[in-house]
Design a protein around this motif. Sequence first.
Motif, PDB file in Angstrom:
ATOM      1  N   VAL A  14      13.206  -1.036   3.727  1.00 45.50           N
ATOM      2  CA  VAL A  14      13.650  -0.550   5.030  1.00 45.50           C
ATOM      3  C   VAL A  14      12.623   0.351   5.702  1.00 45.50           C
ATOM      4  O   VAL A  14      12.760   0.671   6.883  1.00 45.50           O
ATOM      5  CB  VAL A  14      15.008   0.183   4.921  1.00 45.50           C
ATOM      6  CG1 VAL A  14      16.102  -0.788   4.494  1.00 45.50           C
ATOM      7  CG2 VAL A  14      14.931   1.362   3.965  1.00 45.50           C
ATOM      8  N   GLN A  15      11.601   0.757   4.950  1.00 40.01           N
ATOM      9  CA  GLN A  15      10.576   1.634   5.518  1.00 40.01           C
ATOM     10  C   GLN A  15       9.298   1.527   4.701  1.00 40.01           C
ATOM     11  O   GLN A  15       9.345   1.420   3.477  1.00 40.01           O
ATOM     12  CB  GLN A  15      11.068   3.086   5.521  1.00 40.01           C
ATOM     13  CG  GLN A  15      10.135   4.067   6.176  1.00 40.01           C
ATOM     14  CD  GLN A  15      10.778   5.429   6.335  1.00 40.01           C
ATOM     15  OE1 GLN A  15      11.908   5.535   6.827  1.00 40.01           O
ATOM     16  NE2 GLN A  15      10.078   6.459   5.916  1.00 40.01           N
ATOM     17  N   ILE A  16       8.167   1.554   5.411  1.00 38.13           N
ATOM     18  CA  ILE A  16       6.862   1.578   4.768  1.00 38.13           C
ATOM     19  C   ILE A  16       6.115   2.787   5.309  1.00 38.13           C
ATOM     20  O   ILE A  16       5.993   2.953   6.532  1.00 38.13           O
ATOM     21  CB  ILE A  16       6.045   0.300   5.058  1.00 38.13           C
ATOM     22  CG1 ILE A  16       6.826  -0.947   4.637  1.00 38.13           C
ATOM     23  CG2 ILE A  16       4.693   0.366   4.355  1.00 38.13           C
ATOM     24  CD1 ILE A  16       6.208  -2.257   5.110  1.00 38.13           C
ATOM     25  N   ASP A  17       5.647   3.634   4.408  1.00 40.24           N
ATOM     26  CA  ASP A  17       4.871   4.811   4.786  1.00 40.24           C
ATOM     27  C   ASP A  17       3.475   4.691   4.203  1.00 40.24           C
ATOM     28  O   ASP A  17       3.313   4.227   3.069  1.00 40.24           O
ATOM     29  CB  ASP A  17       5.533   6.087   4.240  1.00 40.24           C
ATOM     30  CG  ASP A  17       6.825   6.396   4.954  1.00 40.24           C
ATOM     31  OD1 ASP A  17       6.744   6.873   6.099  1.00 40.24           O
ATOM     32  OD2 ASP A  17       7.896   6.157   4.376  1.00 40.24           O
ATOM     33  N   PHE A  30       6.957   2.257  -0.254  1.00 40.05           N
ATOM     34  CA  PHE A  30       8.008   1.444   0.347  1.00 40.05           C
ATOM     35  C   PHE A  30       9.347   2.059  -0.032  1.00 40.05           C
ATOM     36  O   PHE A  30       9.534   2.479  -1.174  1.00 40.05           O
ATOM     37  CB  PHE A  30       7.966   0.015  -0.212  1.00 40.05           C
ATOM     38  CG  PHE A  30       6.752  -0.775   0.189  1.00 40.05           C
ATOM     39  CD1 PHE A  30       6.836  -1.741   1.173  1.00 40.05           C
ATOM     40  CD2 PHE A  30       5.537  -0.580  -0.445  1.00 40.05           C
ATOM     41  CE1 PHE A  30       5.726  -2.498   1.525  1.00 40.05           C
ATOM     42  CE2 PHE A  30       4.420  -1.327  -0.113  1.00 40.05           C
ATOM     43  CZ  PHE A  30       4.513  -2.286   0.877  1.00 40.05           C
ATOM     44  N   THR A  31      10.286   2.074   0.905  1.00 38.30           N
ATOM     45  CA  THR A  31      11.646   2.501   0.633  1.00 38.30           C
ATOM     46  C   THR A  31      12.512   1.250   0.586  1.00 38.30           C
ATOM     47  O   THR A  31      12.546   0.483   1.546  1.00 38.30           O
ATOM     48  CB  THR A  31      12.152   3.462   1.720  1.00 38.30           C
ATOM     49  OG1 THR A  31      11.262   4.577   1.804  1.00 38.30           O
ATOM     50  CG2 THR A  31      13.558   3.940   1.415  1.00 38.30           C
ATOM     51  N   GLY A  32      13.200   1.054  -0.535  1.00 37.62           N
ATOM     52  CA  GLY A  32      13.985  -0.154  -0.736  1.00 37.62           C
ATOM     53  C   GLY A  32      13.100  -1.276  -1.259  1.00 37.62           C
ATOM     54  O   GLY A  32      11.910  -1.095  -1.485  1.00 37.62           O
ATOM     55  N   GLY A  33      13.686  -2.423  -1.446  1.00 40.79           N
ATOM     56  CA  GLY A  33      12.934  -3.565  -1.944  1.00 40.79           C
ATOM     57  C   GLY A  33      12.774  -3.548  -3.454  1.00 40.79           C
ATOM     58  O   GLY A  33      13.441  -2.805  -4.158  1.00 40.79           O
ATOM     59  N   ASN A  37       7.415  -3.839  -8.061  1.00 44.54           N
ATOM     60  CA  ASN A  37       6.393  -4.618  -7.368  1.00 44.54           C
ATOM     61  C   ASN A  37       5.783  -3.844  -6.207  1.00 44.54           C
ATOM     62  O   ASN A  37       4.570  -3.884  -5.981  1.00 44.54           O
ATOM     63  CB  ASN A  37       6.967  -5.942  -6.856  1.00 44.54           C
ATOM     64  CG  ASN A  37       7.336  -6.877  -7.971  1.00 44.54           C
ATOM     65  OD1 ASN A  37       6.769  -6.828  -9.052  1.00 44.54           O
ATOM     66  ND2 ASN A  37       8.299  -7.741  -7.712  1.00 44.54           N
ATOM     67  N   LEU A  38       6.616  -3.137  -5.468  1.00 40.44           N
ATOM     68  CA  LEU A  38       6.122  -2.417  -4.304  1.00 40.44           C
ATOM     69  C   LEU A  38       5.336  -1.169  -4.707  1.00 40.44           C
ATOM     70  O   LEU A  38       4.370  -0.809  -4.038  1.00 40.44           O
ATOM     71  CB  LEU A  38       7.271  -2.098  -3.356  1.00 40.44           C
ATOM     72  CG  LEU A  38       7.935  -3.360  -2.779  1.00 40.44           C
ATOM     73  CD1 LEU A  38       9.147  -2.994  -1.952  1.00 40.44           C
ATOM     74  CD2 LEU A  38       6.950  -4.179  -1.978  1.00 40.44           C
ATOM     75  N   LYS A  39       5.713  -0.542  -5.806  1.00 38.10           N
ATOM     76  CA  LYS A  39       4.896   0.565  -6.330  1.00 38.10           C
ATOM     77  C   LYS A  39       3.525   0.036  -6.741  1.00 38.10           C
ATOM     78  O   LYS A  39       2.506   0.684  -6.514  1.00 38.10           O
ATOM     79  CB  LYS A  39       5.572   1.223  -7.536  1.00 38.10           C
ATOM     80  CG  LYS A  39       6.664   2.181  -7.184  1.00 38.10           C
ATOM     81  CD  LYS A  39       7.216   2.815  -8.451  1.00 38.10           C
ATOM     82  CE  LYS A  39       8.362   3.731  -8.157  1.00 38.10           C
ATOM     83  NZ  LYS A  39       8.968   4.267  -9.391  1.00 38.10           N
TER      84      LYS A  39
END
Length: 84
Positions: A14-17, A30-33, A37-39
Amino acid sequence: MKHYTYMPKGVCSVQIDFDLEDGKLHNVSFTGGCNGNLKAIGLLVEGKDAKEISSILRGNDCKMRGTSCADQFSKAIDEVLASN
């Protein structure tokens, strides 16, 4: 270093910083997902050239959605680079 927040569309996150300094990516999160993998994406792109990373991630598809969290990150990068 300048901080950016992007709200992705059509994906689980829901959010990418991220931060950008001298064309290099830093502190990507990344928030959510898919957490693990996103870490991993954040760790792999740390200190890398934003244009290169955007090119690599652009067009990546998840579950036939026509996009993915990685693709959305490429869109965020492109948006920031175009505005600078």
